[in-house]
Write a protein that holds these residues in place. Structure first.
Motif, PDB file in Angstrom:
ATOM      1  N   LYS A   4      36.593  44.249  47.719  1.00  0.00           N
ATOM      2  CA  LYS A   4      37.140  43.193  46.882  1.00  0.00           C
ATOM      3  C   LYS A   4      37.347  43.742  45.469  1.00  0.00           C
ATOM      4  O   LYS A   4      36.432  44.300  44.882  1.00  0.00           O
ATOM      5  CB  LYS A   4      36.146  42.030  46.857  1.00  0.00           C
ATOM      6  CG  LYS A   4      36.691  40.764  46.264  1.00  0.00           C
ATOM      7  CD  LYS A   4      35.705  39.642  46.494  1.00  0.00           C
ATOM      8  CE  LYS A   4      35.432  38.955  45.186  1.00  0.00           C
ATOM      9  NZ  LYS A   4      34.465  37.884  45.315  1.00  0.00           N
ATOM     10  N   GLU A   5      38.550  43.600  44.957  1.00  0.00           N
ATOM     11  CA  GLU A   5      38.833  44.106  43.613  1.00  0.00           C
ATOM     12  C   GLU A   5      38.253  43.161  42.575  1.00  0.00           C
ATOM     13  O   GLU A   5      38.347  41.943  42.702  1.00  0.00           O
ATOM     14  CB  GLU A   5      40.341  44.235  43.413  1.00  0.00           C
ATOM     15  CG  GLU A   5      40.934  45.387  44.188  1.00  0.00           C
ATOM     16  CD  GLU A   5      42.366  45.661  43.775  1.00  0.00           C
ATOM     17  OE1 GLU A   5      42.691  45.463  42.589  1.00  0.00           O
ATOM     18  OE2 GLU A   5      43.132  46.069  44.646  1.00  0.00           O
ATOM     19  N   THR A   6      37.640  43.746  41.563  1.00  0.00           N
ATOM     20  CA  THR A   6      37.086  42.946  40.482  1.00  0.00           C
ATOM     21  C   THR A   6      37.979  43.075  39.261  1.00  0.00           C
ATOM     22  O   THR A   6      38.450  44.159  38.933  1.00  0.00           O
ATOM     23  CB  THR A   6      35.660  43.403  40.115  1.00  0.00           C
ATOM     24  OG1 THR A   6      35.712  44.771  39.712  1.00  0.00           O
ATOM     25  CG2 THR A   6      34.714  43.247  41.285  1.00  0.00           C
ATOM     26  N   SER A   7      38.197  41.950  38.614  1.00  0.00           N
ATOM     27  CA  SER A   7      39.029  41.965  37.416  1.00  0.00           C
ATOM     28  C   SER A   7      38.126  41.997  36.196  1.00  0.00           C
ATOM     29  O   SER A   7      37.191  41.215  36.083  1.00  0.00           O
ATOM     30  CB  SER A   7      39.925  40.728  37.387  1.00  0.00           C
ATOM     31  OG  SER A   7      39.139  39.560  37.386  1.00  0.00           O
ATOM     32  N   GLU A   8      38.397  42.928  35.306  1.00  0.00           N
ATOM     33  CA  GLU A   8      37.630  43.048  34.072  1.00  0.00           C
ATOM     34  C   GLU A   8      38.561  42.892  32.884  1.00  0.00           C
ATOM     35  O   GLU A   8      39.594  43.547  32.819  1.00  0.00           O
ATOM     36  CB  GLU A   8      36.940  44.410  33.988  1.00  0.00           C
ATOM     37  CG  GLU A   8      35.738  44.542  34.860  1.00  0.00           C
ATOM     38  CD  GLU A   8      34.967  45.827  34.611  1.00  0.00           C
ATOM     39  OE1 GLU A   8      35.333  46.558  33.668  1.00  0.00           O
ATOM     40  OE2 GLU A   8      34.042  46.090  35.361  1.00  0.00           O
ATOM     41  N   LYS A 115      33.888  39.619  33.879  1.00  0.00           N
ATOM     42  CA  LYS A 115      33.944  40.203  35.217  1.00  0.00           C
ATOM     43  C   LYS A 115      33.821  39.056  36.208  1.00  0.00           C
ATOM     44  O   LYS A 115      32.776  38.427  36.301  1.00  0.00           O
ATOM     45  CB  LYS A 115      32.815  41.208  35.408  1.00  0.00           C
ATOM     46  CG  LYS A 115      32.848  41.901  36.747  1.00  0.00           C
ATOM     47  CD  LYS A 115      31.745  42.920  36.837  1.00  0.00           C
ATOM     48  CE  LYS A 115      31.767  43.597  38.184  1.00  0.00           C
ATOM     49  NZ  LYS A 115      30.656  44.543  38.296  1.00  0.00           N
ATOM     50  N   ASP A 116      34.890  38.769  36.903  1.00  0.00           N
ATOM     51  CA  ASP A 116      34.949  37.669  37.868  1.00  0.00           C
ATOM     52  C   ASP A 116      34.530  36.336  37.236  1.00  0.00           C
ATOM     53  O   ASP A 116      33.757  35.572  37.807  1.00  0.00           O
ATOM     54  CB  ASP A 116      34.068  37.968  39.092  1.00  0.00           C
ATOM     55  CG  ASP A 116      34.570  39.171  39.874  1.00  0.00           C
ATOM     56  OD1 ASP A 116      35.791  39.424  39.842  1.00  0.00           O
ATOM     57  OD2 ASP A 116      33.748  39.857  40.495  1.00  0.00           O
ATOM     58  N   GLY A 117      34.979  36.076  36.021  1.00  0.00           N
ATOM     59  CA  GLY A 117      34.708  34.813  35.361  1.00  0.00           C
ATOM     60  C   GLY A 117      33.384  34.743  34.626  1.00  0.00           C
ATOM     61  O   GLY A 117      33.086  33.734  34.002  1.00  0.00           O
ATOM     62  N   ARG A 118      32.578  35.782  34.722  1.00  0.00           N
ATOM     63  CA  ARG A 118      31.289  35.798  34.025  1.00  0.00           C
ATOM     64  C   ARG A 118      31.328  36.844  32.917  1.00  0.00           C
ATOM     65  O   ARG A 118      31.982  37.866  33.046  1.00  0.00           O
ATOM     66  CB  ARG A 118      30.171  36.126  35.002  1.00  0.00           C
ATOM     67  CG  ARG A 118      29.928  35.014  36.000  1.00  0.00           C
ATOM     68  CD  ARG A 118      28.695  35.278  36.811  1.00  0.00           C
ATOM     69  NE  ARG A 118      28.284  34.093  37.527  1.00  0.00           N
ATOM     70  CZ  ARG A 118      28.749  33.732  38.705  1.00  0.00           C
ATOM     71  NH1 ARG A 118      29.656  34.474  39.306  1.00  0.00           N
ATOM     72  NH2 ARG A 118      28.321  32.636  39.288  1.00  0.00           N
TER      73      ARG A 118
END
Length: 158
Positions: A4-8, A115-118
């Motif tokens: 799963k790709e994580t968006s930063e 990172k993923d909304g956090r």
């Protein structure tokens, strides 16, 4: 299974940290924030200059991070430079505490990012640089820029 790709999305970085310290290790930690702090960070109002991390009573805290006031926050706005608690596993905190007790090592926040909304904080374990180390780094950086300029001008001519 595919990863799963994580968006930063980087909010702010500590630009002087890599200039003043040799970074040995990096760790990722969560951060405890109130609502207006999160909204202000979404607006990009974070600053890590002169901030540091310390371990106290088996908990880890971030000192000196400035989060600007949220423009639409009224009387419930946050304190800009309050001490913020970081969230990590107990064994990681113990490891960081042991490294920070070694002579010459300190804990420095390197960047704050989504990172993923956090919101996460990257902590570096660093050893302070001497003045001649800083000069050497600046010289290497300048030489690298000169080589890139030369390559660019050569490719334009050809």
């Amino acid at each position: 299974m595919a990863k799963k790709e994580t968006s930063e999305k980087i909010i702010c970085t500590n630009k002087t940290a890599r200039l003043n310290y040799f970074i040995e290790d990096t760790y990722e930690a969560g951060i405890v924030l109130v609502g207006t702090e999160v909204k202000a960070l979404r607006d990009g109002k974070g600053n890590l200059k002169d901030s540091y991390v310390a371990v106290k009573n088996e908990e880890i805290f971030l000192y000196g991070m400035h989060i600007g006031l949220y423009s639409h926050g009224n009387r419930l706005n946050h304190e800009p430079e309050r001490v913020r608690k970081l969230l990590m596993h107990k064994r990681e905190i113990k490891r960081l505490y042991g490294k920070s007790r070694e002579k010459g090592f300190t804990l420095i926040p390197l960047k704050v990012y989504f990172k993923d909304g956090r919101i996460k904080v990257e902590i570096g374990v660093g050893r302070g640089k001497k003045l001649y180390d800083k000069r050497e780094d600046l010289k290497l950086k300048e030489d690298r820029r000169a080589m890139e300029r030369g390559l660019r001008s050569r490719s334009r001519e050809g």
